[in-house]
Design a protein around this motif. Structure first.
Motif, PDB file in Angstrom:
ATOM      1  N   HIS A  94       8.628   1.965 -12.120  1.00  0.00           N
ATOM      2  CA  HIS A  94       8.215   0.689 -11.531  1.00  0.00           C
ATOM      3  C   HIS A  94       7.039   0.898 -10.579  1.00  0.00           C
ATOM      4  N   VAL A  95       7.109   1.955  -9.758  1.00  0.00           N
ATOM      5  CA  VAL A  95       6.038   2.225  -8.796  1.00  0.00           C
ATOM      6  C   VAL A  95       4.733   2.521  -9.531  1.00  0.00           C
ATOM      7  N   SER A  96       4.812   3.300 -10.599  1.00  0.00           N
ATOM      8  CA  SER A  96       3.616   3.608 -11.391  1.00  0.00           C
ATOM      9  C   SER A  96       3.015   2.338 -11.985  1.00  0.00           C
ATOM     10  N   ASN A  97       3.880   1.442 -12.484  1.00  0.00           N
ATOM     11  CA  ASN A  97       3.401   0.170 -13.045  1.00  0.00           C
ATOM     12  C   ASN A  97       2.746  -0.692 -11.966  1.00  0.00           C
ATOM     13  N   ILE A  98       3.325  -0.665 -10.761  1.00  0.00           N
ATOM     14  CA  ILE A  98       2.745  -1.435  -9.650  1.00  0.00           C
ATOM     15  C   ILE A  98       1.343  -0.932  -9.346  1.00  0.00           C
ATOM     16  N   PHE A  99       1.192   0.389  -9.250  1.00  0.00           N
ATOM     17  CA  PHE A  99      -0.125   0.964  -8.974  1.00  0.00           C
ATOM     18  C   PHE A  99      -1.122   0.565 -10.062  1.00  0.00           C
ATOM     19  N   LEU A 100      -0.664   0.619 -11.324  1.00  0.00           N
ATOM     20  CA  LEU A 100      -1.536   0.303 -12.453  1.00  0.00           C
ATOM     21  C   LEU A 100      -1.976  -1.158 -12.403  1.00  0.00           C
ATOM     22  N   LYS A 101      -1.015  -2.069 -12.185  1.00  0.00           N
ATOM     23  CA  LYS A 101      -1.315  -3.499 -12.195  1.00  0.00           C
ATOM     24  C   LYS A 101      -2.150  -3.935 -10.989  1.00  0.00           C
ATOM     25  N   LEU A 102      -2.042  -3.191  -9.881  1.00  0.00           N
ATOM     26  CA  LEU A 102      -2.832  -3.527  -8.700  1.00  0.00           C
ATOM     27  C   LEU A 102      -4.179  -2.812  -8.693  1.00  0.00           C
ATOM     28  N   GLY A 103      -4.430  -2.038  -9.759  1.00  0.00           N
ATOM     29  CA  GLY A 103      -5.710  -1.349  -9.874  1.00  0.00           C
ATOM     30  C   GLY A 103      -5.896  -0.219  -8.887  1.00  0.00           C
ATOM     31  N   LEU A 104      -4.799   0.455  -8.535  1.00  0.00           N
ATOM     32  CA  LEU A 104      -4.852   1.535  -7.553  1.00  0.00           C
ATOM     33  C   LEU A 104      -4.833   2.875  -8.286  1.00  0.00           C
ATOM     34  N   ALA A 105      -6.016   3.354  -8.587  1.00  0.00           N
ATOM     35  CA  ALA A 105      -6.127   4.637  -9.277  1.00  0.00           C
ATOM     36  C   ALA A 105      -5.835   5.774  -8.316  1.00  0.00           C
ATOM     37  N   GLN A 106      -5.311   6.878  -8.855  1.00  0.00           N
ATOM     38  CA  GLN A 106      -4.995   8.035  -8.025  1.00  0.00           C
ATOM     39  C   GLN A 106      -6.275   8.622  -7.451  1.00  0.00           C
ATOM     40  N   SER A 107      -6.265   8.922  -6.144  1.00  0.00           N
ATOM     41  CA  SER A 107      -7.446   9.448  -5.470  1.00  0.00           C
ATOM     42  C   SER A 107      -7.008  10.310  -4.299  1.00  0.00           C
ATOM     43  N   PRO A 108      -7.666  11.462  -4.086  1.00  0.00           N
ATOM     44  CA  PRO A 108      -7.311  12.317  -2.944  1.00  0.00           C
ATOM     45  C   PRO A 108      -7.659  11.683  -1.604  1.00  0.00           C
ATOM     46  N   GLU A 109      -8.484  10.639  -1.636  1.00  0.00           N
ATOM     47  CA  GLU A 109      -8.937  10.009  -0.397  1.00  0.00           C
ATOM     48  C   GLU A 109      -8.084   8.811   0.003  1.00  0.00           C
ATOM     49  N   ASP A 110      -7.239   8.322  -0.901  1.00  0.00           N
ATOM     50  CA  ASP A 110      -6.461   7.119  -0.625  1.00  0.00           C
ATOM     51  C   ASP A 110      -4.966   7.375  -0.809  1.00  0.00           C
ATOM     52  N   HIS A 111      -4.162   6.662  -0.025  1.00  0.00           N
ATOM     53  CA  HIS A 111      -2.711   6.708  -0.151  1.00  0.00           C
ATOM     54  C   HIS A 111      -2.288   5.442  -0.899  1.00  0.00           C
ATOM     55  N   ARG A 112      -1.993   5.586  -2.190  1.00  0.00           N
ATOM     56  CA  ARG A 112      -1.748   4.404  -3.019  1.00  0.00           C
ATOM     57  C   ARG A 112      -0.547   3.601  -2.550  1.00  0.00           C
ATOM     58  N   ARG A 113       0.462   4.255  -2.027  1.00  0.00           N
ATOM     59  CA  ARG A 113       1.655   3.541  -1.583  1.00  0.00           C
ATOM     60  C   ARG A 113       1.308   2.600  -0.423  1.00  0.00           C
ATOM     61  N   VAL A 114       0.514   3.109   0.516  1.00  0.00           N
ATOM     62  CA  VAL A 114       0.103   2.277   1.656  1.00  0.00           C
ATOM     63  C   VAL A 114      -0.782   1.139   1.178  1.00  0.00           C
TER      64      VAL A 114
END
Length: 219
Positions: A190-210
């Motif tokens: 579910h968390v992975s789907n949330i990140f995907l749907k909100l357009g939050l790509a994995q990045s060393p500079e950003d905290h996707r959960r926040v």
């Protein structure tokens, strides 16, 4: 762990000091208004003794409107590493949104009724002091009610919204799984789907959960 308490009710302030002290936390100061809170924290910082967290009432003298939360916002501007946990008798959506407008790291907003649940309250103080988030479920629910149809969260399923709401309360994946009575793997999906749907790509500079929680609260 060093704590400053800001509460104009002497009875409640002394009660909070006793409660936290009995559980091994060091309460370095107790004050009764927003100006005293700001002054005290700055004085402690000058002595290289900045507290880990401030616990403050939203409404304090002289006007009993928003002195507490404004003092916390000002202190966060001066000391971004300072944890702030705001207590309120009722959900004040405007003040909650203002407090959460910046970084959500080390921020909490709880209803005063939550103080009666001693273990939960102390856990929230410790979590905020450590840089985590502690949001009362009622606060999250009322902030969610401000969302409009067609907002950025429209693509989330009801279950994904539930997961995101619990994330906004500062829950870990394990805690979310326990609350919803699902597997840890299901929550991760579910968390992975949330990140995907909100357009939050994995990045060393950003905290996707926040970033996901900020999107949720600001939508």
């Amino acid at each position: 762990m060093r704590v400053v308490i800001a509460e104009d009710s002497v009875l409640l302030r002394e009660g909070l000091i006793r409660l936290l002290t009995d559980r091994g936390l060091e309460v370095v100061a107790g004050v009764g208004d927003g100006e005293a809170l700001i002054r005290t924290v700055h004085e402690l910082a000058k002595d290289e003794a900045l507290p880990d967290v401030v616990v403050a009432d939203v409404r304090m003298p002289p006007t009993h409107t928003d002195e507490g939360v404004r003092a916390c916002v000002a202190l966060r501007g001066s000391f971004p590493e300072l944890g702030v946990l705001v207590l309120s008798q009722h959900v004040e959506q405007q003040y909650a949104a203002e407090l959460l407008a910046g970084s959500t790291r080390g921020v909490g907003y709880l209803l005063k009724d939550r103080v009666a649940e001693v273990r939960e309250f102390v856990d929230a103080v410790v979590r905020v002091a450590g840089g985590g988030t502690a949001l009362d479920p009622e606060v999250v629910q009322q902030l969610l009610s401000r969302s409009r149809k067609g907002d950025v969260l429209a693509g989330l399923t009801p279950r994904e919204r539930e997961v995101l709401a619990l994330m906004a309360e500062g829950r870990t994946n394990a805690a979310v799984a326990k609350q919803l009575v699902v597997s840890h793997g299901a929550v991760e999906k579910h968390v992975s789907n949330i990140f995907l749907k909100l357009g939050l790509a994995q990045s060393p500079e950003d905290h996707r959960r926040v970033l996901a929680v900020l999107t949720y609260l600001n939508s």
